[in-house]
Design a protein around this motif. Structure first.
Motif, mmCIF file in Angstrom:
data_model
loop_
_atom_site.group_PDB
_atom_site.id
_atom_site.type_symbol
_atom_site.label_atom_id
_atom_site.label_comp_id
_atom_site.label_asym_id
_atom_site.label_seq_id
_atom_site.Cartn_x
_atom_site.Cartn_y
_atom_site.Cartn_z
ATOM 1 N N LYS A 97 0.838 -1.199 0.000
ATOM 2 C CA LYS A 97 0.000 0.000 0.000
ATOM 3 C C LYS A 97 0.872 1.248 0.000
ATOM 4 O O LYS A 97 1.707 1.442 0.883
ATOM 5 C CB LYS A 97 -0.924 0.003 1.219
ATOM 6 N N LYS A 98 0.665 2.111 -0.992
ATOM 7 C CA LYS A 98 1.492 3.318 -1.126
ATOM 8 C C LYS A 98 0.876 4.492 -0.368
ATOM 9 O O LYS A 98 -0.296 4.480 -0.003
ATOM 10 C CB LYS A 98 1.645 3.674 -2.610
ATOM 11 N N THR A 99 1.686 5.515 -0.146
ATOM 12 C CA THR A 99 1.204 6.731 0.497
ATOM 13 C C THR A 99 0.263 7.468 -0.455
ATOM 14 O O THR A 99 0.223 7.156 -1.659
ATOM 15 C CB THR A 99 2.376 7.655 0.853
ATOM 16 N N PRO A 100 -0.479 8.452 0.037
ATOM 17 C CA PRO A 100 -1.357 9.220 -0.862
ATOM 18 C C PRO A 100 -0.607 9.873 -2.028
ATOM 19 O O PRO A 100 -1.198 10.121 -3.084
ATOM 20 C CB PRO A 100 -1.960 10.283 0.068
ATOM 21 N N GLU A 101 0.682 10.118 -1.828
ATOM 22 C CA GLU A 101 1.484 10.719 -2.912
ATOM 23 C C GLU A 101 1.961 9.674 -3.918
ATOM 24 O O GLU A 101 2.580 10.015 -4.933
ATOM 25 C CB GLU A 101 2.711 11.437 -2.316
ATOM 26 N N GLY A 102 1.694 8.396 -3.630
ATOM 27 C CA GLY A 102 2.118 7.332 -4.537
ATOM 28 C C GLY A 102 3.502 6.794 -4.249
ATOM 29 O O GLY A 102 4.111 6.126 -5.088
ATOM 30 N N ASP A 103 4.017 7.055 -3.039
ATOM 31 C CA ASP A 103 5.351 6.586 -2.665
ATOM 32 C C ASP A 103 5.258 5.213 -2.006
ATOM 33 O O ASP A 103 4.346 4.942 -1.221
ATOM 34 C CB ASP A 103 6.018 7.556 -1.693
ATOM 35 N N VAL A 104 6.225 4.354 -2.315
ATOM 36 C CA VAL A 104 6.300 3.055 -1.658
ATOM 37 C C VAL A 104 7.110 3.224 -0.372
ATOM 38 O O VAL A 104 8.073 4.003 -0.325
ATOM 39 C CB VAL A 104 6.948 1.999 -2.584
ATOM 40 N N VAL A 105 6.710 2.507 0.677
ATOM 41 C CA VAL A 105 7.366 2.617 1.980
ATOM 42 C C VAL A 105 8.239 1.384 2.215
ATOM 43 O O VAL A 105 7.769 0.246 2.145
ATOM 44 C CB VAL A 105 6.338 2.743 3.119
ATOM 45 N N LEU A 106 9.520 1.619 2.484
ATOM 46 C CA LEU A 106 10.463 0.566 2.850
ATOM 47 C C LEU A 106 10.713 0.666 4.350
ATOM 48 O O LEU A 106 11.142 1.719 4.835
ATOM 49 C CB LEU A 106 11.786 0.740 2.091
ATOM 50 N N LEU A 107 10.420 -0.396 5.091
ATOM 51 C CA LEU A 107 10.606 -0.388 6.546
ATOM 52 C C LEU A 107 11.601 -1.461 6.947
ATOM 53 O O LEU A 107 11.542 -2.602 6.475
ATOM 54 C CB LEU A 107 9.274 -0.652 7.256
ATOM 55 N N MET A 108 12.514 -1.071 7.833
ATOM 56 C CA MET A 108 13.500 -2.012 8.370
ATOM 57 C C MET A 108 13.486 -1.940 9.894
ATOM 58 O O MET A 108 13.511 -0.848 10.458
ATOM 59 C CB MET A 108 14.893 -1.690 7.836
ATOM 60 N N ARG A 109 13.443 -3.112 10.548
ATOM 61 C CA ARG A 109 13.507 -3.176 12.011
ATOM 62 C C ARG A 109 14.106 -4.509 12.426
ATOM 63 O O ARG A 109 14.034 -5.498 11.680
ATOM 64 C CB ARG A 109 12.121 -3.016 12.634
ATOM 65 N N LEU A 110 14.707 -4.543 13.599
ATOM 66 C CA LEU A 110 15.295 -5.766 14.115
ATOM 67 C C LEU A 110 14.206 -6.694 14.639
ATOM 68 O O LEU A 110 13.264 -6.261 15.295
ATOM 69 C CB LEU A 110 16.278 -5.448 15.238
ATOM 70 N N LEU A 111 14.358 -7.993 14.361
ATOM 71 C CA LEU A 111 13.526 -9.013 14.980
ATOM 72 C C LEU A 111 14.308 -9.708 16.092
ATOM 73 O O LEU A 111 13.778 -9.973 17.160
ATOM 74 C CB LEU A 111 13.066 -10.027 13.930
ATOM 75 N N ASP A 112 15.557 -10.006 15.804
ATOM 76 C CA ASP A 112 16.475 -10.560 16.799
ATOM 77 C C ASP A 112 17.423 -9.427 17.203
ATOM 78 O O ASP A 112 18.186 -8.922 16.385
ATOM 79 C CB ASP A 112 17.260 -11.724 16.192
ATOM 80 N N ARG A 113 17.355 -9.024 18.462
ATOM 81 C CA ARG A 113 18.076 -7.826 18.902
ATOM 82 C C ARG A 113 19.487 -8.097 19.406
ATOM 83 O O ARG A 113 20.164 -7.175 19.867
ATOM 84 C CB ARG A 113 17.257 -7.110 19.986
ATOM 85 N N ARG A 114 19.966 -9.303 19.278
ATOM 86 C CA ARG A 114 21.323 -9.619 19.728
ATOM 87 C C ARG A 114 22.346 -9.077 18.730
ATOM 88 O O ARG A 114 22.336 -9.490 17.562
ATOM 89 C CB ARG A 114 21.495 -11.122 19.878
ATOM 90 N N PRO A 115 23.232 -8.173 19.150
ATOM 91 C CA PRO A 115 24.224 -7.617 18.223
ATOM 92 C C PRO A 115 25.112 -8.672 17.579
ATOM 93 O O PRO A 115 25.503 -8.523 16.412
ATOM 94 C CB PRO A 115 25.052 -6.677 19.115
ATOM 95 N N GLU A 116 25.410 -9.746 18.309
ATOM 96 C CA GLU A 116 26.353 -10.740 17.795
ATOM 97 C C GLU A 116 25.823 -11.510 16.587
ATOM 98 O O GLU A 116 26.605 -12.142 15.858
ATOM 99 C CB GLU A 116 26.762 -11.725 18.900
#
Length: 295
Positions: A97-116
């Motif tokens: 689903k794009k924004t009203p301006e027609g922009d695609v949204v790329l989202l990045m987030r951690l699922l596993d929070r261990r730095p190693e």
């Protein structure tokens, strides 16, 4: 090539600014460059659209894109094991689903929070694969909005950033990506966010740096990216993150042949005409360009 990619006739019908004669002219220019690979009409459209229909800018972007992909392993297809490992640790997704301006949204987030377990280069590789596949499957978007959710990020993650890889990624985004970057957002902002940005700032153009927006509450974020474009975890209308991720992994696995084909679209430097050979570029000036090492 028989992949399920965007239909060019639909793109022409939906974009009155896109002229067939310009696409044809740019295609003919590519054919006349002996060092460039054969590219599709869809790819020509993506480059022309991303450069706001500027022919000369599109030519430069095409050169940069295929030269970069030829010379760096960062932009080659990851193994199935690497894809599954990376997407079990991080959520990286371009939403339908794009924004009203027609922009695609790329989202990045951690699922596993261990730095190693965070492997920077593998995350960058999979992210570029997802972007490449998305625009080949869906065609041009008005632009792209990138969102980095910093929840769970720690100093240990910062120490695992690969600067050479980030430099290549930022060059790709700023000089070769066949879409328009509209804005970059950091949500759940923590003090380390500023350290990360300071680390990467030397590799950013002023135009990109000015696009950075830091959100300390979701209220300001929703003013830029509506809830309807986001997963349930953000109060949005889309399915939850894990459901979206399942579809993400399946789409990549189903399209490995596409990436193998795309990896074969290589530049042959030995066939460059003299006037191009004499032009200095990022690729000739960066001695460490090919020295990324994947685990």
């Amino acid at each position: 090539m028989s992949f399920n990619l965007a239909d060019v006739e639909t793109i022409y019908a939906e974009d009155p600014k896109l002229k067939r004669e310009n696409v044809k002219s740019l295609s003919e220019w590519v054919e006349q460059q002996p060092h460039l690979p054969e590219i599709t009409e869809l790819q020509v459209i993506l480059f022309l659209h991303s450069c706001y229909y500027d022919m000369e800018a599109a030519k430069t972007t095409i050169e940069n894109y295929f030269t970069l992909r030829t010379n760096s392993d960062l932009f080659h297809c990851a193994t199935e094991e690497m894809i599954k490992r990376t997407l079990s640790m991080s959520f990286i997704h371009l939403f339908p689903k794009k924004t009203p301006e027609g922009d695609v949204v790329l989202l990045m987030r951690l699922l596993d929070r261990r730095p190693e377990v965070y492997v920077c280069l593998e995350h960058l590789k999979v992210m570029t694969m997802l972007m490449s596949l998305y625009f080949h499957q869906y065609g041009p978007a008005n632009g792209m909005v990138a969102v980095f959710d910093m929840e769970g990020a720690a100093l240990g993650h910062l120490t695992r950033i690969n600067l050479s890889g980030m430099k290549q990624l930022l060059y790709f985004v700023q000089e070769a990506l066949p879409t328009r970057i509209k804005s970059v957002h950091y949500v759940n902002t923590i003090p380390m966010t500023q350290q990360l940005v300071a680390l990467l700032k030397p590799f950013m153009k002023k135009e990109i740096y000015r696009m950075l927006k830091f959100h300390y509450s979701y209220d300001s974020f929703y003013e830029c990216v509506p809830k309807k474009c986001l997963p349930k975890e953000y109060g949005g209308d889309l399915p939850d993150v894990l459901t979206l991720q399942e579809g993400n992994v399946k789409n990549l696995m189903d399209n490995l042949d596409f990436f193998k084909w795309h990896d074969n679209q290589k530049v042959d430097e030995s066939k460059k005409v003299l006037q191009n050979k004499n032009k200095k570029s990022f690729f000739s000036l960066t001695s460490a360009f090919k020295k990324l090492e994947f685990d």
